[in-house]
Motif scaffolding. Structure first.
Motif, PDB file in Angstrom:
ATOM      1  N   THR A   1       0.834  -1.207   0.000  1.00  0.00           N
ATOM      2  CA  THR A   1       0.000   0.000   0.000  1.00  0.00           C
ATOM      3  C   THR A   1       0.867   1.255   0.000  1.00  0.00           C
ATOM      4  O   THR A   1       0.521   2.259  -0.628  1.00  0.00           O
ATOM      5  CB  THR A   1      -0.945   0.006   1.210  1.00  0.00           C
ATOM      6  OG1 THR A   1      -0.189  -0.204   2.418  1.00  0.00           O
ATOM      7  CG2 THR A   1      -2.003  -1.085   1.086  1.00  0.00           C
ATOM      8  N   GLY A   2       2.020   1.186   0.696  1.00  0.00           N
ATOM      9  CA  GLY A   2       2.935   2.326   0.667  1.00  0.00           C
ATOM     10  C   GLY A   2       3.535   2.540  -0.709  1.00  0.00           C
ATOM     11  O   GLY A   2       3.650   3.673  -1.184  1.00  0.00           O
TER      12      GLY A   2
ATOM     13  N   TRP B   1      -2.875   0.001   8.162  1.00  0.00           N
ATOM     14  CA  TRP B   1      -2.102  -1.233   8.348  1.00  0.00           C
ATOM     15  C   TRP B   1      -0.950  -1.006   9.321  1.00  0.00           C
ATOM     16  O   TRP B   1      -0.550  -1.909  10.058  1.00  0.00           O
ATOM     17  CB  TRP B   1      -1.564  -1.735   7.012  1.00  0.00           C
ATOM     18  CG  TRP B   1      -2.530  -2.607   6.273  1.00  0.00           C
ATOM     19  CD1 TRP B   1      -3.228  -2.291   5.146  1.00  0.00           C
ATOM     20  CD2 TRP B   1      -2.903  -3.938   6.612  1.00  0.00           C
ATOM     21  NE1 TRP B   1      -4.024  -3.335   4.751  1.00  0.00           N
ATOM     22  CE2 TRP B   1      -3.837  -4.372   5.630  1.00  0.00           C
ATOM     23  CE3 TRP B   1      -2.551  -4.818   7.636  1.00  0.00           C
ATOM     24  CZ2 TRP B   1      -4.414  -5.635   5.661  1.00  0.00           C
ATOM     25  CZ3 TRP B   1      -3.124  -6.081   7.664  1.00  0.00           C
ATOM     26  CH2 TRP B   1      -4.048  -6.482   6.689  1.00  0.00           C
ATOM     27  N   SER B   2      -0.425   0.203   9.337  1.00  0.00           N
ATOM     28  CA  SER B   2       0.691   0.505  10.232  1.00  0.00           C
ATOM     29  C   SER B   2       0.232   0.745  11.661  1.00  0.00           C
ATOM     30  O   SER B   2       0.831   0.236  12.625  1.00  0.00           O
ATOM     31  CB  SER B   2       1.446   1.734   9.714  1.00  0.00           C
ATOM     32  OG  SER B   2       2.466   2.116  10.611  1.00  0.00           O
TER      33      SER B   2
ATOM     34  N   LEU C   1      -4.989   5.181  -0.765  1.00  0.00           N
ATOM     35  CA  LEU C   1      -3.948   4.201  -0.470  1.00  0.00           C
ATOM     36  C   LEU C   1      -3.100   4.619   0.730  1.00  0.00           C
ATOM     37  O   LEU C   1      -2.664   3.760   1.516  1.00  0.00           O
ATOM     38  CB  LEU C   1      -3.068   4.000  -1.699  1.00  0.00           C
ATOM     39  CG  LEU C   1      -3.738   3.241  -2.849  1.00  0.00           C
ATOM     40  CD1 LEU C   1      -2.977   3.458  -4.149  1.00  0.00           C
ATOM     41  CD2 LEU C   1      -3.815   1.752  -2.523  1.00  0.00           C
ATOM     42  N   SER C   2      -2.869   5.909   0.898  1.00  0.00           N
ATOM     43  CA  SER C   2      -2.113   6.387   2.060  1.00  0.00           C
ATOM     44  C   SER C   2      -2.872   6.105   3.351  1.00  0.00           C
ATOM     45  O   SER C   2      -2.274   5.711   4.364  1.00  0.00           O
ATOM     46  CB  SER C   2      -1.837   7.886   1.941  1.00  0.00           C
ATOM     47  OG  SER C   2      -0.997   8.162   0.849  1.00  0.00           O
ATOM     48  N   VAL C   3      -4.178   6.310   3.316  1.00  0.00           N
ATOM     49  CA  VAL C   3      -4.988   6.026   4.502  1.00  0.00           C
ATOM     50  C   VAL C   3      -4.957   4.531   4.821  1.00  0.00           C
ATOM     51  O   VAL C   3      -4.813   4.128   5.988  1.00  0.00           O
ATOM     52  CB  VAL C   3      -6.437   6.519   4.299  1.00  0.00           C
ATOM     53  CG1 VAL C   3      -7.347   6.026   5.418  1.00  0.00           C
ATOM     54  CG2 VAL C   3      -6.481   8.040   4.222  1.00  0.00           C
ATOM     55  N   VAL C   4      -5.069   3.695   3.786  1.00  0.00           N
ATOM     56  CA  VAL C   4      -5.016   2.244   4.005  1.00  0.00           C
ATOM     57  C   VAL C   4      -3.649   1.837   4.551  1.00  0.00           C
ATOM     58  O   VAL C   4      -3.538   1.011   5.473  1.00  0.00           O
ATOM     59  CB  VAL C   4      -5.339   1.495   2.697  1.00  0.00           C
ATOM     60  CG1 VAL C   4      -5.142  -0.011   2.879  1.00  0.00           C
ATOM     61  CG2 VAL C   4      -6.763   1.794   2.249  1.00  0.00           C
TER      62      VAL C   4
END
Length: 450
Positions: free
Chosen positions: A43-44, A95-96, A88-91
Motif C-alpha cells: 500500500t505504501g 495497516w501501520s 492508499l495512504s490512509v489504508v
C-alpha cells in the motif's frame, strides 16, 4: 476517457505485479500480524507511485499531451491519482497503526518476538538507523498530505487559497519520498519493483523542486499587456484582449492558456477566443462571472495592465477528416468555437486552405446578451457555419434528438462539445445509444483543473 482509465489502472497494476514477483510472503501469511508487513509495504508503494505520477503531471509536460488528448485530460488523471494516493495512504496508515490500536484495546494479541539477527550489510544498517526518524516525520507528512489533497477536492475552497496551499503537497511529497526510501523492504532493492519506485521517486523529487521554486511552465510564459476590455452585461462576461508582442508562439483555435493578472491569485486557465494573427500578436479571453475570482475581474482589470500568459495547451483543435462537424457550446463553452470561426474566416480565401467541412454550431444559453449574440451570428456568417441558438427559457433544452433532427447527416459528422460536464455526458450517452461511435468521434473538453 478510456485511455485515462487504462493509464490509471496500469499505474496501480504494474507495481502490484512487480511486487508480487519480489515478495510472495503475502500468500504464505498464517496470521493477521504476518500479513501486516507485506500489506503495509504494497500500500505504501502504490501510494507513493500515485503521488509521484501526480507530481510529474503537475509540471504540465508537453510531451505526453497529444497522446492523452490534451492537458485537460492530463489534469483529470492528476486528480484521479491524487484521490488514489489519498485512499492508499490512509489504508497504508491503517495497516501501520491499526494493529497497535487493536492490541491496546485487547482485540488482538501481539505475537512473541524473537531476537532480531544482526544486520551485516552497512547500507541496510544505515537505513535501519533512520527508521524511527522516517516513521515519525512520514506520519506527520501523511497528515499534511491528507488535509491538502482533501482541500484540493473541495470545490467550495477558494481558488486563491487552493493555489497557495496545493503547492505545499510538494513539500510533503519530499518527506514521504525519504520515508519510502528508508522503509521499503531492503530486499526489494534487487528487484524491478524497487527500480521502478526509485525512478518515480527521482522524477517526482525533481518535479517537487520545480513546483516549490514556482517554475512550472516558466519556459512557456509570455509577458502581455491588456489592450482592450469589453463587458457583456446580459451574460455577465468580460472580453479581454491582450497584446503579446514577444514570447507567444501562436496557438490553434480551441486551445487554452493560463493567465496571471494578480500574483497572489495565481494563474487561471481560460479558453482562447481569438484566431492567431502573427502580424497583430494579440489573444482574447472571454470570462464569465462564475466564481469569486472571475466576478472581480471586471473591477480589477484595466487597459495597459501587465499580465502573464502561459501556453498554449490543449488538443481540442477540430482536427479530423469527417465530412461534417457538429459543435455544441453550453454557455461560456461556446468560446473555442468563436476562435475556430474567426480562424476559418481568416483562412477561407487562402489558396492552401482545404475544402471546408460543413459545420453546425449549437449554442445553448440561459442568459441573453443581444450584442454578444449579434457578434456570434456575424462570426458564423463569415465562416460559413450554420448557427443554432437555443435560449433555455424560450426554446427549451438542447437534446440529442433535436441535434439529429437539425442535422440529418449526423452519422457522417464528428461532435465537439464544450460546456457543463453533465450535459456533455448526457449527450454522449444519447448518441452512443443511437450507434454513434463516441469513442472516435465525440470530443469533449474536460475544462476542470481541480
Amino acid at each position: 476517457m478510456q485511455r485515462l482509465n487504462h493509464v490509471f489502472w496500469a499505474t496501480l497494476a504494474v507495481p502490484l505485479l512487480l511486487w508480487l514477483l519480489a515478495d510472495t510472503s503475502v500468500f504464505q501469511a498464517s496470521s493477521f500480524f504476518s500479513l501486516r508487513d507485506p500489506m503495509a509495504q504494497i500500500t505504501g508503494i502504490l501510494a507513493i507511485t500515485c503521488m509521484s505520477a501526480a507530481m510529474i503531471l503537475a509540471l504540465r509536460p508537453r510531451w505526453p499531451e497529444a497522446w492523452f488528448g490534451g492537458l485537460d485530460k492530463m489534469y483529470r488523471l492528476h486528480k484521479w491519482l491524487g484521490i488514489g494516493a489519498l485512499v492508499l495512504s490512509v489504508v497504508h496508515w491503517l495497516w501501520s497503526q491499526g494493529p497497535k490500536w487493536a492490541v491496546g484495546w485487547g482485540l488482538l494479541e501481539r505475537p512473541a518476538r524473537g531476537e532480531r539477527p544482526p544486520i551485516e550489510n552497512p547500507v541496510e544498517a544505515f537505513f535501519a538507523s533512520l527508521r524511527g526518524t522516517a516513521e515519525g516525520i512520514g506520519e506527520w507528512a501523511f497528515y499534511a498530505a491528507v488535509v491538502l489533497i482533501a482541500l484540493a477536492l473541495i470545490k467550495a475552497f477558494p481558488y486563491r487559497l487552493f493555489f497557495k496551499t496545493h503547492r505545499l503537497i510538494a513539500l510533503a511529497y519530499l518527506v514521504l519520498a525519504f520515508h519510502t526510501v528508508v522503509l521499503i523492504k531492503f530486499s526489494y532493492w534487487s528487484s524491478p519493483v524497487a527500480w521502478l519506485t526509485a525512478a518515480l521517486l527521482v522524477t517526482g523529487v525533481f518535479a517537487a523542486g520545480v513546483v516549490l521554486l514556482r517554475q512550472v511552465g516558466a519556459g512557456r510564459q509570455a509577458a502581455g499587456t491588456i489592450a482592450s476590455l469589453h463587458y457583456y452585461p446580459g451574460v455577465k462576461a468580460l472580453e479581454t484582449e491582450i497584446a503579446v508582442p514577444q514570447g507567444w508562439p501562436g496557438h490553434k483555435a480551441g486551445q487554452f492558456a493560463f493567465a496571471t493578472s494578480d500574483a497572489s491569485e495565481g494563474a487561471h486557465p481560460y479558453t482562447i477566443a481569438s484566431a492567431w494573427k502573427d502580424d497583430e500578436r494579440k489573444i482574447t479571453f472571454i470570462t464569465k462571472e462564475l466564481g469569486d475570482h472571475t466576478s472581480r475581474l471586471r473591477d480589477r482589470l484595466r487597459v495597459g495592465q501587465d499580465v502573464k500568459v502561459e501556453g498554449p495547451y490543449g488538443c481540442f483543435t477540430f482536427d479530423d477528416d469527417c465530412a461534417r462537424q457538429i459543435w455544441i457550446g453550453g454557455g461560456i463553452g461556446v468560446t473555442p468555437f468563436i476562435a475556430r470561426m474567426k480562424h476559418m474566416a481568416l483562412q477561407k480565401d487562402a489558396p492552401d486552405w482545404p475544402v471546408p467541412q460543413a459545420v453546425d454550431v449549437f449554442h445553448t444559453t440561459a442568459d441573453v446578451d443581444e450584442e454578444a449574440l449579434a457578434k456570434l451570428a456575424a462570426d458564423a456568417k463569415n465562416a460559413n457555419v450554420a448557427l443554432h441558438v437555443l435560449v433555455d427559457a424560450r426554446d427549451g433544452r438542447l437534446t440529442g434528438e433535436r441535434i439529429r433532427a437539425a442535422v440529418p447527416q449526423w452519422r457522417e459528422a464528428s461532435i465537439w462539445f464544450c460546456g457543463p460536464p453533465g450535459f456533455g455526458e448526457a449527450l454522449r450517452k444519447d448518441f452512443a445509444a443511437q450507434g454513434f461511435p463516441v469513442a472516435q468521434h465525440f470530443h469533449q473538453e474536460l475544462f476542470a483543473m481541480r
